[in-house]
Enzyme design. Structure first.
Site, PDB file in Angstrom:
ATOM      1  N   LYS A  60       0.809  -1.217   0.000  1.00  0.00           N
ATOM      2  CA  LYS A  60       0.000   0.000   0.000  1.00  0.00           C
ATOM      3  C   LYS A  60       0.844   1.269   0.000  1.00  0.00           C
ATOM      4  CE  LYS A  60      -4.171  -1.918   2.081  1.00  0.00           C
ATOM      5  NZ  LYS A  60      -5.102  -1.870   3.216  1.00  0.00           N
ATOM      6  N   ARG A  61       2.073   1.177   0.472  1.00  0.00           N
ATOM      7  CA  ARG A  61       2.894   2.388   0.497  1.00  0.00           C
ATOM      8  C   ARG A  61       3.321   2.807  -0.913  1.00  0.00           C
ATOM      9  NH1 ARG A  61       8.463   1.307   0.399  1.00  0.00           N
ATOM     10  NH2 ARG A  61       9.005  -0.884   0.518  1.00  0.00           N
TER      11      ARG A  61
END
Length: 468
Positions: free
Chosen positions: A237-238
């Site tokens: 997700k980063r």
């Protein structure tokens, strides 16, 4: 032999990018070989599986256009068969009862790690006697030797069986484990090709051994390399959105995401743009690379912009309406929608961006940018606005060509260049200095709104003059 592939997601979250690519490659392989594509939901982990995740996965598949021929099948409905298969192995001496508790196993594994040994099960229950009244797990008895297979992407791979611990196939609560479920399912469903991520490579020798123990035909295996973020670490997700439906929310078209995922690890010369129909004809496992693909958001956006430009405005209408509604206006019944889309197609990278850029078409009143209003909404412009009002009001057909003729007449009589007339009009109609071409903007906006906004601009100029 009829090719049968499957996509078997675990419903513990949304359909993510890696899973979507796996589904796509299985779908393409089946479709390209006149085979069958099966959807199987691996919900044997009852504690973590949710109906919400199942719905999200199915929605993601449908949005991408990856239809399935059979299923969805659910592992949770097949527990009886898994248990019977495990007990059959036990009866044949190919598996054994393990009475070790979780605490005992954890202590032994920790000790092995402290001593620099692999934290594998030590096999102490392999030859032990049955202990009535005690709960037990069922472990598969891994034979001596080596296990080899030819991977459709990576070539021949060999494992030494001594590095494979006797795996639990039935827990002490009689629930089955992943490797047992997969083998029983793939065999009973006649899967001929197992195409999946290379994080499953270490499971493959265990599964091959189970196939052999049961006497099942062994499918072909192909393991797809991982998808990495731009920093070449595991995609997470980063690095941005990892859920397929998150890209839908961002205004990415399914055609663009499918095209991008296909090229993320597969190639066909220097070609970059493929329709789903073209991918069906051209895809092959032989052209899947061995190294990890790097997710490049800019490349995805480039593809998305291409598809937005080349699709018909009417085909984008439903997506545009949904994106616009998220920003406030409900434009489902606005007859101008298709025309408005046509003015923005060449400028928009995503459908969300298009909806944002289109808001000026739907607002009741215009909010003028201060700098633009100061420069372009001045008393000397009101005469031009009035002549434009008169000319536009008299047009029998409000087309781009007719609008241009009104502008041309004013410019010729006033000795103006287009920018001197178009830019003040643009500010009057949109509030700013940036918009699609002025003639197409006016046609899409429509006669009534155009005239109303020109009058509002003249009123704004008069009120501003009265205050100075």
């Amino acid at each position: 032999m009829i090719i049968r592939t499957r996509f078997a997601p675990s419903p513990t979250g949304h359909l993510h990018i890696g899973g979507a690519r796996t589904a796509l490659f299985n779908w393409l392989y089946a479709r390209g070989n006149n085979g069958t594509f099966i959807l199987r939901v691996e919900d044997s982990d009852v504690q973590r599986s949710t109906e919400e995740s199942i719905t999200a996965i199915l929605d993601g598949m449908r949005w991408l256009g990856l239809d399935w021929d059979e299923g969805p099948y659910y592992q949770s409905e097949r527990f009886t068969e898994y248990k019977e298969r495990a007990l059959w192995l036990l009866e044949k001496g190919l598996a054994y009862r393990c009475y070790c508790t979780a605490d005992e196993l954890e202590k032994r594994r920790k000790k092995a790690m402290d001593e620099g040994r692999p934290p594998m099960y030590d096999g102490r229950c392999r030859e032990g006697e049955e202990r009535p009244g005690l709960s037990f797990a069922v472990r598969f008895r891994v034979p001596e030797g080596e296990t080899s297979f030819v991977d459709g992407v990576k070539g021949e791979i060999t494992f030494d069986n001594s590095a494979i611990e006797d795996l639990v196939i039935l827990r002490s609560d009689h629930t089955p484990t992943y490797n047992l479920c997969v083998v029983v399912d793939d065999a009973s469903m006649g899967i001929t090709e197992v195409i999946r991520g290379d994080d499953h490579i270490n499971n493959t020798p265990k599964q091959i051994l189970l196939y052999r123990a049961f006497g099942f035909p062994i499918p072909e295996f192909a393991h797809l390399p991982m998808i990495l973020g731009e920093d070449r670490t595991r995609l997470s997700k980063r690095h941005g959105a990892t859920s397929v439906m998150a890209y839908k929310e961002l205004g990415i078209l399914p055609e663009a995401l499918v095209n991008y995922l296909a090229r993320l690890g597969w190639s066909h010369g220097d070609d970059e743009i493929f329709t789903l129909a073209e991918l069906r004809k051209k895809f092959s496992l032989a052209s899947v690379g061995k190294s990890s693909g790097v997710f490049n958001k800019e490349k995805l956006l480039w593809l998305n912009q291409h598809y937005i430009k080349t699709k018909s405005p009417s085909s984008l209408a439903d997506i545009f309406i949904c994106q616009t509604k998220k920003l406030g206006p409900d434009v489902a019944d606005d007859s101008r929608v298709v025309k408005i889309i046509s003015t923005l197609q060449g400028r928009s990278v995503t459908m969300a961006e298009m909806a944002e850029e289109a808001l000026f078409y739907f607002k009741d009143t215009v909010e003028y940018e201060e700098k633009a209003a100061r420069k372009f909404l001045t008393p000397e412009k009101t005469g031009h606005f009035q002549r434009l009002l008169t000319g536009l009001s008299e047009l029998p057909e409000f087309t781009e060509e007719a609008v241009e003729s009104v502008f041309t007449a004013i410019m010729e009589s006033e000795g103006l260049k287009l920018g001197k007339l178009a830019q003040p009009v643009r500010v009057a109609l949109t509030g700013g200095v940036v918009s699609p071409g002025i003639f197409e903007t006016i046609e899409a906006m429509g006669k009534d709104m155009t005239i109303r906004r020109l009058r509002d601009a003249m009123k704004f100029v008069a009120e501003k003059a009265a205050l100075t």
